[in-house]
Design a protein around this motif. Structure first.
Motif, PDB file in Angstrom:
ATOM      1  N   SER A  69      32.523  38.977  31.922  1.00  0.00           N
ATOM      2  CA  SER A  69      31.364  39.257  32.772  1.00  0.00           C
ATOM      3  C   SER A  69      31.821  39.462  34.197  1.00  0.00           C
ATOM      4  N   ARG A  70      31.093  40.336  34.903  1.00  0.00           N
ATOM      5  CA  ARG A  70      31.461  40.638  36.270  1.00  0.00           C
ATOM      6  C   ARG A  70      31.084  39.482  37.174  1.00  0.00           C
ATOM      7  N   ILE A  71      32.079  38.967  37.934  1.00  0.00           N
ATOM      8  CA  ILE A  71      31.789  37.871  38.848  1.00  0.00           C
ATOM      9  C   ILE A  71      32.091  38.261  40.289  1.00  0.00           C
ATOM     10  N   HIS A  72      32.686  39.444  40.498  1.00  0.00           N
ATOM     11  CA  HIS A  72      32.979  39.930  41.848  1.00  0.00           C
ATOM     12  C   HIS A  72      32.470  41.363  41.976  1.00  0.00           C
ATOM     13  N   SER A  73      32.257  41.767  43.175  1.00  0.00           N
ATOM     14  CA  SER A  73      31.887  43.155  43.434  1.00  0.00           C
ATOM     15  C   SER A  73      32.508  43.570  44.755  1.00  0.00           C
ATOM     16  N   GLY A  74      32.406  44.868  45.069  1.00  0.00           N
ATOM     17  CA  GLY A  74      32.965  45.345  46.315  1.00  0.00           C
ATOM     18  C   GLY A  74      34.204  46.173  46.085  1.00  0.00           C
ATOM     19  N   PRO A  75      34.764  46.708  47.157  1.00  0.00           N
ATOM     20  CA  PRO A  75      35.935  47.589  47.036  1.00  0.00           C
ATOM     21  C   PRO A  75      37.156  46.836  46.528  1.00  0.00           C
ATOM     22  N   ILE A  76      38.012  47.574  45.845  1.00  0.00           N
ATOM     23  CA  ILE A  76      39.239  47.000  45.310  1.00  0.00           C
ATOM     24  C   ILE A  76      40.366  47.259  46.302  1.00  0.00           C
ATOM     25  N   ALA A 130      45.977  44.867  45.601  1.00  0.00           N
ATOM     26  CA  ALA A 130      45.777  44.408  44.222  1.00  0.00           C
ATOM     27  C   ALA A 130      46.280  45.461  43.235  1.00  0.00           C
ATOM     28  N   LEU A 131      46.034  46.727  43.546  1.00  0.00           N
ATOM     29  CA  LEU A 131      46.515  47.800  42.668  1.00  0.00           C
ATOM     30  C   LEU A 131      48.038  47.899  42.704  1.00  0.00           C
ATOM     31  N   GLU A 132      48.624  47.644  43.878  1.00  0.00           N
ATOM     32  CA  GLU A 132      50.087  47.662  43.984  1.00  0.00           C
ATOM     33  C   GLU A 132      50.679  46.557  43.106  1.00  0.00           C
ATOM     34  N   ASP A 165      41.601  38.485  39.618  1.00  0.00           N
ATOM     35  CA  ASP A 165      40.536  38.991  40.493  1.00  0.00           C
ATOM     36  C   ASP A 165      40.261  40.463  40.205  1.00  0.00           C
ATOM     37  N   LEU A 166      41.331  41.248  39.975  1.00  0.00           N
ATOM     38  CA  LEU A 166      41.157  42.668  39.670  1.00  0.00           C
ATOM     39  C   LEU A 166      40.408  42.847  38.356  1.00  0.00           C
ATOM     40  N   GLU A 167      40.750  42.053  37.346  1.00  0.00           N
ATOM     41  CA  GLU A 167      40.060  42.130  36.058  1.00  0.00           C
ATOM     42  C   GLU A 167      38.588  41.765  36.217  1.00  0.00           C
TER      43      GLU A 167
END
Length: 299
Positions: free
Chosen positions: A2-9, A13-15, A46-48
């Motif tokens: 389930s989604r627990i965070h929102s906002g830009p990535i 984190a992608l690196e 966090d990314l997941e």
């Protein structure tokens, strides 16, 4: 999930995800990025959560990408490569700067005599030499590349062999004549200069099949440049490393009284981080270094 965070990535984190996906290990990713394994794990979690997607399948110590993870890894890897390519195309003046790390002995005995040659051929490159005996942290110390002395098995580094090395006695011509150094056993009456290399006097005497008691209480210097300077001052006989003594032998400042040589345990390598996209300036520096070592070896 389930989604627990929102906002830009965050790009960071992608690196981290890109490195972890490439290496297949949070621990290895942390080592390459200079952060802890737990920090990598938190960033991935966090990314997941932000994507509401499981990116890695975890089974005990084993880690593998899920189908969604593989899809993201392909896109992120391609994106970072495109960014690197774009940055290379819009080179800024700072990309003419190359910081090269090397041992003090290599800087003194190999690089310094060749400084003029580098400037003549690559005067547009701002080459900065960082000298030290430790294994540099490329990212933290802002080092682009290094000439290292070792076996070439450093993780996460691109390593190119520059030269293998041999070890053998050297001294001034005057010292050899004064002490009648005709055969290896004559070294029993000479002052043997000591340094901290693995291939020491005991190893050389064993290879020469002669029995000479090596004094243990003579001053021992950890820097090869210092022990070679002592030899050049006529203080005794040093075990010379072929790359470091080549110029002094060619100029006649030192002589090798005996033909017996032993292979060194370590070799010279040109290294830089595996994930680094070398700038044209770094490529030119590497090419010059490789060519200079080839000339030294007579190739």
């Amino acid at each position: 999930m389930s989604r627990i965070h929102s906002g830009p990535i965050a790009v960071r984190a992608l690196e981290i995800f890109d490195v972890a996906a490439r290496l297949g290990s949070f621990t290895a990713a942390g080592a390459e990025l200079g952060i802890t394994q737990s920090a990598v794990s938190r960033q991935i979690a966090d990314l997941e959560a932000r994507l509401d997607v499981q990116l890695f399948a975890r089974s005990g110590p084993n880690l593998s990408l899920t189908p969604k993870g593989r899809e993201l890894a392909a896109g992120v890897g391609q994106g970072f490569q495109q960014i690197a390519t774009s940055l290379a195309k819009i080179r800024t003046p700072t990309e003419h700067i190359v910081t090269l790390s090397m041992l003090p002995s290599v800087a003194a005995k190999w690089f310094s005599p060749r400084l003029g040659d580098f400037v003549r051929h690559h005067g547009d490159i701002d080459l900065r030499i960082s000298v030290g005996r430790h294994l540099v942290d490329f990212r933290a110390e802002h080092i682009d590349a290094a000439i290292r002395y070792g076996r070439g098995d450093w993780p996460f580094l691109n390593a190119t062999l520059l030269a293998k090395e041999e070890v053998f006695p050297v001294c001034t011509p005057e010292y050899a004549t004064r002490n009648s150094l005709c055969v290896p056993k004559d070294l029993a009456g000479a002052t043997l200069l000591h340094t901290d290399i693995l291939d020491d006097w005991s190893a050389w005497f064993r290879a020469a099949h002669i029995s000479v008691e090596v004094p243990s209480r003579l001053p021992r210097m950890e820097d090869d440049n210092a022990v070679l300077q002592a030899a050049l001052s006529g203080q005794g006989v040093a075990l010379g490393r072929s790359v470091l003594v080549a110029d002094d032998l060619a100029a006649g400042r030192l002589v090798a009284p005996y033909e017996m040589r032993i292979p060194a345990s370590y070799d010279y390598w040109f290294v830089y981080p595996a994930e680094k996209v070398p700038t044209p300036a770094l490529q030119e520096v590497k090419r010059w270094v490789v060519n200079s070592f080839d000339k030294l070896a007579g190739n």
